[in-house]
Write a protein that holds these residues in place. Structure first.
Motif, PDB file in Angstrom:
ATOM      1  N   MET A   1      49.612  13.221  62.552  1.00  0.00           N
ATOM      2  CA  MET A   1      49.230  12.859  61.575  1.00  0.00           C
ATOM      3  C   MET A   1      49.086  11.878  60.557  1.00  0.00           C
ATOM      4  N   ASN A   2      48.254  11.588  59.836  1.00  0.00           N
ATOM      5  CA  ASN A   2      49.163  10.315  58.918  1.00  0.00           C
ATOM      6  C   ASN A   2      47.809  10.371  57.787  1.00  0.00           C
ATOM      7  N   ALA A   3      47.939   9.597  56.495  1.00  0.00           N
ATOM      8  CA  ALA A   3      47.809   9.321  55.276  1.00  0.00           C
ATOM      9  C   ALA A   3      46.621   8.121  54.802  1.00  0.00           C
ATOM     10  N   HIS A   4      45.864   9.181  53.888  1.00  0.00           N
ATOM     11  CA  HIS A   4      45.308   7.326  53.902  1.00  0.00           C
ATOM     12  C   HIS A   4      45.065   7.650  51.971  1.00  0.00           C
ATOM     13  N   VAL A   5      44.835   6.776  50.847  1.00  0.00           N
ATOM     14  CA  VAL A   5      44.876   6.649  49.863  1.00  0.00           C
ATOM     15  C   VAL A   5      43.806   6.020  49.656  1.00  0.00           C
ATOM     16  N   ASP A   6      42.295   6.422  49.427  1.00  0.00           N
ATOM     17  CA  ASP A   6      41.373   5.290  48.682  1.00  0.00           C
ATOM     18  C   ASP A   6      40.857   5.069  47.493  1.00  0.00           C
ATOM     19  N   LYS A   7      41.967   3.534  47.405  1.00  0.00           N
ATOM     20  CA  LYS A   7      41.985   3.169  46.201  1.00  0.00           C
ATOM     21  C   LYS A   7      41.315   2.314  44.707  1.00  0.00           C
ATOM     22  N   ALA A  22      58.589  10.410  50.391  1.00  0.00           N
ATOM     23  CA  ALA A  22      59.233  10.029  51.826  1.00  0.00           C
ATOM     24  C   ALA A  22      57.671   9.431  52.955  1.00  0.00           C
ATOM     25  N   VAL A  23      56.324   9.545  51.942  1.00  0.00           N
ATOM     26  CA  VAL A  23      55.510   9.122  52.727  1.00  0.00           C
ATOM     27  C   VAL A  23      54.308   8.379  52.011  1.00  0.00           C
ATOM     28  N   PHE A  24      54.598   8.640  50.613  1.00  0.00           N
ATOM     29  CA  PHE A  24      53.589   7.814  49.292  1.00  0.00           C
ATOM     30  C   PHE A  24      54.181   7.111  48.730  1.00  0.00           C
ATOM     31  N   ALA A  32      48.002   4.478  44.291  1.00  0.00           N
ATOM     32  CA  ALA A  32      49.736   4.922  45.224  1.00  0.00           C
ATOM     33  C   ALA A  32      49.038   4.254  46.481  1.00  0.00           C
ATOM     34  N   LYS A  33      50.067   4.507  47.614  1.00  0.00           N
ATOM     35  CA  LYS A  33      49.810   3.918  48.679  1.00  0.00           C
ATOM     36  C   LYS A  33      50.999   5.059  49.920  1.00  0.00           C
ATOM     37  N   SER A  34      50.125   5.163  51.248  1.00  0.00           N
ATOM     38  CA  SER A  34      50.928   5.929  52.217  1.00  0.00           C
ATOM     39  C   SER A  34      51.748   4.489  52.332  1.00  0.00           C
TER      40      SER A  34
END
Length: 62
Positions: A1-7, A22-24, A32-34
């Motif tokens: 799994m991965n996480a993406h933040v739409d800035k 631990a992720v953000f 925010a950012k991953s």
């Protein structure tokens, strides 16, 4: 799994790093950012909680 933040959507409320630090994290631009390429298995539930808690739906966890 991965996480993406739409800035472009993120409002910088800081909720996601408070739910899953631990992720953000917050970036220098106040958004925010991953901070991981791959979500550790033990952080999958909290990263999904951060995704669901985002008030503007800026997070995608897949």
């Amino acid at each position: 799994m991965n996480a993406h933040v739409d800035k472009d959507v993120c409002i910088g409320c800081g909720l996601c790093p408070s739910v899953c630090p631990a992720v953000f994290d917050m970036d220098d631009d106040g958004k925010a950012k991953s901070i991981v390429d791959e979500i550790p298995s033990e952080e999958e539930a909290s990263s999904k909680e951060a995704e669901e808690s985002c008030p503007v739906d800026a997070i995608a966890v897949q």
